[in-house]
Design an enzyme around this catalytic site. Structure first.
Site, PDB file in Angstrom:
ATOM      1  N   HIS A   1       0.796  -1.294   0.005  1.00  0.00           N
ATOM      2  CA  HIS A   1       0.196  -0.193   0.028  1.00  0.00           C
ATOM      3  C   HIS A   1       0.842   1.257   0.013  1.00  0.00           C
ATOM      4  O   HIS A   1       0.641   2.398  -0.760  1.00  0.00           O
ATOM      5  CB  HIS A   1      -0.787   0.040   1.237  1.00  0.00           C
ATOM      6  CG  HIS A   1      -1.685  -1.250   1.413  1.00  0.00           C
ATOM      7  ND1 HIS A   1      -1.677  -2.177   2.399  1.00  0.00           N
ATOM      8  CD2 HIS A   1      -2.965  -1.585   0.615  1.00  0.00           C
ATOM      9  CE1 HIS A   1      -2.682  -3.066   2.179  1.00  0.00           C
ATOM     10  NE2 HIS A   1      -3.489  -2.605   1.174  1.00  0.00           N
TER      11      HIS A   1
ATOM     12  N   GLU B   1      -0.967  -4.609  -8.990  1.00  0.00           N
ATOM     13  CA  GLU B   1      -1.103  -5.808  -9.842  1.00  0.00           C
ATOM     14  C   GLU B   1      -1.266  -7.202  -8.996  1.00  0.00           C
ATOM     15  O   GLU B   1      -1.529  -8.223  -9.671  1.00  0.00           O
ATOM     16  CB  GLU B   1       0.086  -5.888 -10.865  1.00  0.00           C
ATOM     17  CG  GLU B   1       0.090  -4.821 -11.948  1.00  0.00           C
ATOM     18  CD  GLU B   1       1.556  -4.999 -12.659  1.00  0.00           C
ATOM     19  OE1 GLU B   1       2.301  -5.722 -12.351  1.00  0.00           O
ATOM     20  OE2 GLU B   1       1.597  -4.331 -13.474  1.00  0.00           O
TER      21      GLU B   1
ATOM     22  N   SER C   1       0.646  -9.039   1.549  1.00  0.00           N
ATOM     23  CA  SER C   1      -0.897  -8.914   1.640  1.00  0.00           C
ATOM     24  C   SER C   1      -1.487  -9.031   3.375  1.00  0.00           C
ATOM     25  O   SER C   1      -0.684  -9.480   4.106  1.00  0.00           O
ATOM     26  CB  SER C   1      -1.440 -10.352   1.123  1.00  0.00           C
ATOM     27  OG  SER C   1      -2.869 -10.519   1.525  1.00  0.00           O
TER      28      SER C   1
HETATM   29  P1  AMP Z   1      -6.359  -4.170  -0.107  1.00  0.00           P
HETATM   30  O1  AMP Z   1      -6.162  -3.253   1.065  1.00  0.00           O
HETATM   31  O2  AMP Z   1      -5.822  -5.503  -0.149  1.00  0.00           O
HETATM   32  O3  AMP Z   1      -7.669  -4.256  -0.953  1.00  0.00           O
HETATM   33  O4  AMP Z   1      -5.467  -3.526  -1.485  1.00  0.00           O
HETATM   34  C1  AMP Z   1      -5.596  -2.234  -1.889  1.00  0.00           C
HETATM   35  C2  AMP Z   1      -4.756  -1.914  -2.922  1.00  0.00           C
HETATM   36  O5  AMP Z   1      -3.286  -2.466  -2.541  1.00  0.00           O
HETATM   37  C3  AMP Z   1      -5.214  -2.889  -4.083  1.00  0.00           C
HETATM   38  O6  AMP Z   1      -5.096  -1.882  -5.405  1.00  0.00           O
HETATM   39  C4  AMP Z   1      -4.011  -3.997  -3.985  1.00  0.00           C
HETATM   40  O7  AMP Z   1      -3.968  -4.523  -5.435  1.00  0.00           O
HETATM   41  C5  AMP Z   1      -2.956  -3.133  -3.664  1.00  0.00           C
HETATM   42  N1  AMP Z   1      -1.966  -4.088  -3.197  1.00  0.00           N
HETATM   43  C6  AMP Z   1      -2.033  -4.940  -1.955  1.00  0.00           C
HETATM   44  N2  AMP Z   1      -1.169  -5.787  -1.858  1.00  0.00           N
HETATM   45  C7  AMP Z   1       0.097  -5.433  -2.650  1.00  0.00           C
HETATM   46  C8  AMP Z   1       1.212  -5.667  -3.030  1.00  0.00           C
HETATM   47  N3  AMP Z   1       1.832  -6.695  -2.443  1.00  0.00           N
HETATM   48  N4  AMP Z   1       1.848  -5.065  -3.962  1.00  0.00           N
HETATM   49  C9  AMP Z   1       1.342  -4.006  -4.785  1.00  0.00           C
HETATM   50  N5  AMP Z   1      -0.232  -3.563  -4.534  1.00  0.00           N
HETATM   51  C10 AMP Z   1      -0.584  -4.219  -3.330  1.00  0.00           C
END
Ligand code: AMP
Length: 278
Positions: free
Chosen positions: A36, A147, A184
């Protein structure tokens, strides 16, 4: 600065728009990590103001999924975003996002066919609907998505194109641990021994990505990769597939492809994907 009501969000954003300043949106579900942070850092180089939304969206979780145990750490997230240089954090309550009677939903396009949808049929309808709302609320010039959630990025791109939404969608490369595991928020669920096994997902999809352009037996290669994941300690494999990187339609070796996979490690579901070169 934190906004929790649509009115205070608009109050903050309107003067920026009037002044002709560029606004970027980074949608998240909180429990922030370096992935993030990378999105916010990239957004800062592209816009005058970065708005980060934190909203654990109930409509993208099925009743049996992890909505209740999804990690929530508001104070820590706000400290991270202050340091990362976000101008505004948009944190609506569930009742603010979905007030009584709110019933319109977006039906995602063909990018949502198969892969995640075969296992989480509710998912992209929830994602597309909440992203449409976030885009309408924040009115950004650009919005950044990782991605890491590659099919989600494709679904959002298609929605914006199909519905003539006036925003540019940008993807950002996946940020990984030193051993290859994609960062993640759900990695926090992994037990120590599962954490040791987890990088095998990236290792095996990377191997598939190297073999895909020249293999004569894509189906056999996918089956073999799934068996390898099971033998490394994964409990089950939802899918491991090679698709066209732009459309997520069938893979063609003369075009850029993408290997996408989802697999269970104990009670934790991990997803990852990598590019296949031409
Ligand atoms: P989330 O909070 O998991 O819904 O993720 C929010 C945003 O961060 C989304 O666009 C995800 O694809 C991105 N994101 C989550 N993990 C990663 C990562 N390891 N690398 C790049 N972007 C990420």
């Amino acid at each position: 600065m934190v906004a929790r009501e649509v009115e205070s969000l608009r109050h903050a954003v309107t003067p920026w728009r009037r002044a002709g300043q560029r606004i970027a949106l980074v949608p998240t579900m909180g429990a922030l990590h370096d992935g993030h942070r990378a999105l916010v850092g990239h957004a800062r180089t592209l816009a005058d103001h970065v708005v980060v939304s934190i909203f654990v969206n109930p409509t993208q979780f099925a009743p049996h999924e992890d909505l209740d145990r999804y990690p929530r750490q508001e104070a820590r997230d706000l400290a991270i975003l202050t340091e990362a240089g976000a101008s505004l954090v948009w944190m609506p309550a569930v009742g603010t996002m979905y007030p009584e009677g709110c019933s319109t939903r977006i039906s995602p396009g063909t990018a949502a066919d198969g892969l995640e949808t075969d296992h989480r049929p509710h998912f992209f309808g929830g994602v597309a609907s909440v992203v449409a709302k976030l885009l309408n609320q924040v009115t950004p010039d650009i919005a950044l998505f990782g991605e890491k959630d590659y099919q989600q990025l494709c679904v959002v791109r298609q929605m914006v194109q199909d519905l003539d939404m006036n925003v540019e969608i940008l993807g950002h490369p996946t940020v990984r641990e030193a051993d290859g595991l994609a960062l993640s928020s759900r990695n926090a669920y992994l037990r120590e021994e599962e954490r040791q096994i987890a990088p095998a997902l990236f290792e095996i999809i990377s191997q598939v990505a190297r073999q895909a352009p020249t293999t004569r037996d894509l189906a056999g290669m996918r089956t073999d990769a799934a068996s390898q994941l099971l033998s490394r300690g994964f409990a089950s494999v939802d899918y491991i597939d090679v698709r066209d990187a732009a459309t997520l339609g069938p893979y063609r070796p003369d075009r850029t492809g993408r290997v996408l996979a989802a697999a269970w490690l104990g009670r934790t579901r991990l997803i990852d994907n990598v590019a296949v070169g031409v």
